[in-house]
Motif scaffolding. Sequence first.
Motif, PDB file in Angstrom:
ATOM      1  N   ARG A 144       8.711 -26.209  -8.131  1.00  9.73           N
ATOM      2  CA  ARG A 144       8.972 -24.844  -8.592  1.00  9.73           C
ATOM      3  C   ARG A 144       8.563 -23.848  -7.517  1.00  9.73           C
ATOM      4  O   ARG A 144       7.601 -24.068  -6.788  1.00  9.73           O
ATOM      5  CB  ARG A 144       8.193 -24.527  -9.872  1.00  9.73           C
ATOM      6  N   GLY A 145       9.279 -22.723  -7.463  1.00  6.31           N
ATOM      7  CA  GLY A 145       8.868 -21.613  -6.624  1.00  6.31           C
ATOM      8  C   GLY A 145       9.127 -21.825  -5.139  1.00  6.31           C
ATOM      9  O   GLY A 145       9.892 -22.681  -4.720  1.00  6.31           O
ATOM     10  N   HIS A 146       8.457 -21.007  -4.349  1.00  5.61           N
ATOM     11  CA  HIS A 146       8.585 -20.995  -2.889  1.00  5.61           C
ATOM     12  C   HIS A 146       8.332 -22.383  -2.315  1.00  5.61           C
ATOM     13  O   HIS A 146       7.324 -23.018  -2.618  1.00  5.61           O
ATOM     14  CB  HIS A 146       7.561 -19.992  -2.332  1.00  5.61           C
ATOM     15  N   ALA A 147       9.244 -22.841  -1.457  1.00  4.36           N
ATOM     16  CA  ALA A 147       9.046 -24.133  -0.792  1.00  4.36           C
ATOM     17  C   ALA A 147       9.823 -24.155   0.516  1.00  4.36           C
ATOM     18  O   ALA A 147      10.953 -23.662   0.585  1.00  4.36           O
ATOM     19  CB  ALA A 147       9.501 -25.291  -1.682  1.00  4.36           C
ATOM     20  N   THR A 148       9.201 -24.700   1.550  1.00  2.94           N
ATOM     21  CA  THR A 148       9.862 -24.986   2.818  1.00  2.94           C
ATOM     22  C   THR A 148       9.582 -26.443   3.139  1.00  2.94           C
ATOM     23  O   THR A 148       8.417 -26.865   3.112  1.00  2.94           O
ATOM     24  CB  THR A 148       9.346 -24.072   3.943  1.00  2.94           C
ATOM     25  N   SER A 149      10.621 -27.210   3.454  1.00  5.77           N
ATOM     26  CA  SER A 149      10.468 -28.654   3.653  1.00  5.77           C
ATOM     27  C   SER A 149      11.508 -29.157   4.639  1.00  5.77           C
ATOM     28  O   SER A 149      12.583 -28.559   4.796  1.00  5.77           O
ATOM     29  CB  SER A 149      10.674 -29.437   2.338  1.00  5.77           C
ATOM     30  N   VAL A 150      11.207 -30.272   5.279  1.00  2.07           N
ATOM     31  CA  VAL A 150      12.233 -31.102   5.905  1.00  2.07           C
ATOM     32  C   VAL A 150      12.591 -32.166   4.872  1.00  2.07           C
ATOM     33  O   VAL A 150      11.707 -32.803   4.296  1.00  2.07           O
ATOM     34  CB  VAL A 150      11.732 -31.739   7.210  1.00  2.07           C
ATOM     35  N   VAL A 151      13.873 -32.336   4.606  1.00  2.00           N
ATOM     36  CA  VAL A 151      14.351 -33.212   3.529  1.00  2.00           C
ATOM     37  C   VAL A 151      15.289 -34.258   4.122  1.00  2.00           C
ATOM     38  O   VAL A 151      16.156 -33.925   4.947  1.00  2.00           O
ATOM     39  CB  VAL A 151      15.084 -32.411   2.442  1.00  2.00           C
ATOM     40  N   ARG A 152      15.125 -35.495   3.688  1.00  2.00           N
ATOM     41  CA  ARG A 152      16.014 -36.571   4.141  1.00  2.00           C
ATOM     42  C   ARG A 152      16.715 -37.207   2.950  1.00  2.00           C
ATOM     43  O   ARG A 152      16.065 -37.630   1.990  1.00  2.00           O
ATOM     44  CB  ARG A 152      15.235 -37.647   4.906  1.00  2.00           C
ATOM     45  N   TYR A 153      18.029 -37.264   3.014  1.00  2.00           N
ATOM     46  CA  TYR A 153      18.844 -38.015   2.061  1.00  2.00           C
ATOM     47  C   TYR A 153      19.194 -39.354   2.702  1.00  2.00           C
ATOM     48  O   TYR A 153      19.808 -39.384   3.777  1.00  2.00           O
ATOM     49  CB  TYR A 153      20.140 -37.273   1.742  1.00  2.00           C
ATOM     50  N   GLU A 154      18.811 -40.438   2.071  1.00  2.00           N
ATOM     51  CA  GLU A 154      19.250 -41.741   2.539  1.00  2.00           C
ATOM     52  C   GLU A 154      20.724 -41.921   2.190  1.00  2.00           C
ATOM     53  O   GLU A 154      21.250 -41.228   1.307  1.00  2.00           O
ATOM     54  CB  GLU A 154      18.384 -42.834   1.911  1.00  2.00           C
ATOM     55  N   PRO A 155      21.450 -42.821   2.875  1.00  2.00           N
ATOM     56  CA  PRO A 155      22.873 -42.985   2.580  1.00  2.00           C
ATOM     57  C   PRO A 155      23.121 -43.243   1.098  1.00  2.00           C
ATOM     58  O   PRO A 155      22.480 -44.095   0.483  1.00  2.00           O
ATOM     59  CB  PRO A 155      23.261 -44.198   3.434  1.00  2.00           C
ATOM     60  N   GLY A 156      24.034 -42.456   0.526  1.00  2.00           N
ATOM     61  CA  GLY A 156      24.384 -42.602  -0.874  1.00  2.00           C
ATOM     62  C   GLY A 156      23.478 -41.867  -1.840  1.00  2.00           C
ATOM     63  O   GLY A 156      23.737 -41.873  -3.049  1.00  2.00           O
ATOM     64  N   ALA A 157      22.431 -41.216  -1.357  1.00  2.00           N
ATOM     65  CA  ALA A 157      21.489 -40.525  -2.252  1.00  2.00           C
ATOM     66  C   ALA A 157      22.114 -39.249  -2.799  1.00  2.00           C
ATOM     67  O   ALA A 157      22.962 -38.616  -2.172  1.00  2.00           O
ATOM     68  CB  ALA A 157      20.197 -40.204  -1.517  1.00  2.00           C
ATOM     69  N   ASN A 158      21.656 -38.853  -3.981  1.00  2.00           N
ATOM     70  CA  ASN A 158      22.115 -37.607  -4.580  1.00  2.00           C
ATOM     71  C   ASN A 158      20.972 -36.978  -5.362  1.00  2.00           C
ATOM     72  O   ASN A 158      19.997 -37.639  -5.717  1.00  2.00           O
ATOM     73  CB  ASN A 158      23.323 -37.834  -5.487  1.00  2.00           C
ATOM     74  N   PHE A 159      21.115 -35.692  -5.608  1.00  2.00           N
ATOM     75  CA  PHE A 159      20.125 -34.934  -6.368  1.00  2.00           C
ATOM     76  C   PHE A 159      20.851 -34.314  -7.554  1.00  2.00           C
ATOM     77  O   PHE A 159      21.962 -33.802  -7.404  1.00  2.00           O
ATOM     78  CB  PHE A 159      19.494 -33.844  -5.497  1.00  2.00           C
ATOM     79  N   SER A 160      20.242 -34.365  -8.720  1.00  2.00           N
ATOM     80  CA  SER A 160      20.898 -33.836  -9.917  1.00  2.00           C
ATOM     81  C   SER A 160      21.137 -32.338  -9.766  1.00  2.00           C
ATOM     82  O   SER A 160      20.460 -31.646  -8.997  1.00  2.00           O
ATOM     83  CB  SER A 160      20.052 -34.117 -11.149  1.00  2.00           C
ATOM     84  N   ARG A 161      22.119 -31.837 -10.507  1.00  2.00           N
ATOM     85  CA  ARG A 161      22.450 -30.421 -10.423  1.00  2.00           C
ATOM     86  C   ARG A 161      21.226 -29.570 -10.750  1.00  2.00           C
ATOM     87  O   ARG A 161      20.479 -29.850 -11.684  1.00  2.00           O
ATOM     88  CB  ARG A 161      23.586 -30.071 -11.385  1.00  2.00           C
ATOM     89  N   HIS A 162      21.035 -28.527  -9.958  1.00  3.77           N
ATOM     90  CA  HIS A 162      19.913 -27.621 -10.163  1.00  3.77           C
ATOM     91  C   HIS A 162      20.323 -26.216  -9.739  1.00  3.77           C
ATOM     92  O   HIS A 162      21.275 -26.037  -8.985  1.00  3.77           O
ATOM     93  CB  HIS A 162      18.679 -28.087  -9.375  1.00  3.77           C
ATOM     94  N   GLU A 163      19.575 -25.242 -10.227  1.00  5.01           N
ATOM     95  CA  GLU A 163      19.865 -23.837  -9.951  1.00  5.01           C
ATOM     96  C   GLU A 163      18.887 -23.296  -8.909  1.00  5.01           C
ATOM     97  O   GLU A 163      17.806 -23.837  -8.701  1.00  5.01           O
ATOM     98  CB  GLU A 163      19.769 -23.013 -11.240  1.00  5.01           C
TER      99      GLU A 163
END
Length: 216
Positions: A39-58
């Motif tokens: 939740r809230g303010h966030a700064t990150s380096v993010v890695r998606y592995e092949p085929g990965a997905n993230f559920s819909r979000h606002e």
Amino acid sequence: MLNMNFQERVVVNTNHQDWVPSPSGGVLRKPLARQEAERGHATSVVRYEPGANFSRHEHPLGEEILVLDGVFSDETGDYPAGTYLRNPPGSGHAPFSREGCTLLVKLHQFDPRDRKAVRVDTLTAPWLPGQGGLQVMPLHDFEHEHVALVKWPAGEHFQPHRHFGGEEIFVLSGEFRDEHGRYPAGTWLRSPHLSQHHPFVEQETVIWVKTGHLPV
């Protein structure tokens, strides 16, 4: 809470961080600044592995992404390495990556009035002349906030200067330097309002930089 005191200078070499699992399988993160878990303010380096997905979000206060490698996708399209995206407040999506990708992601940090969706292919967008030998690729501006890529030729020195509204840098290639230290590719720096430094490089270096957006 992680690195949420905006009056402190922060330097993180993400090459030395471990990947942390996210709530979605196959999506890993290296947190740089975070207000609350998920939740809230966030700064990150993010890695998606092949085929990965993230559920819909606002995105109540927006999402900013720079694709560092691979191809990032959502229902609006495919975004290869070098793409800069801004999803404005109130937007949402269901992101995924077929082949895998790495991203710099900033969440919940927009001015509520900044409603512009942005898509920039930095591999084809033009470089503009900057001060000295610098080249600049503007990515977004809203009032005092300015986002750009800056290319430094080998041996370039910039005059000492202060950062009104602070400065945030992610080193994309080469090595950025100032009187405080050396920052190789993969380093994230955040300097507070009215901080000062005298930056320079020894080798050609490209940085993502944002100014004017931190509390004054």
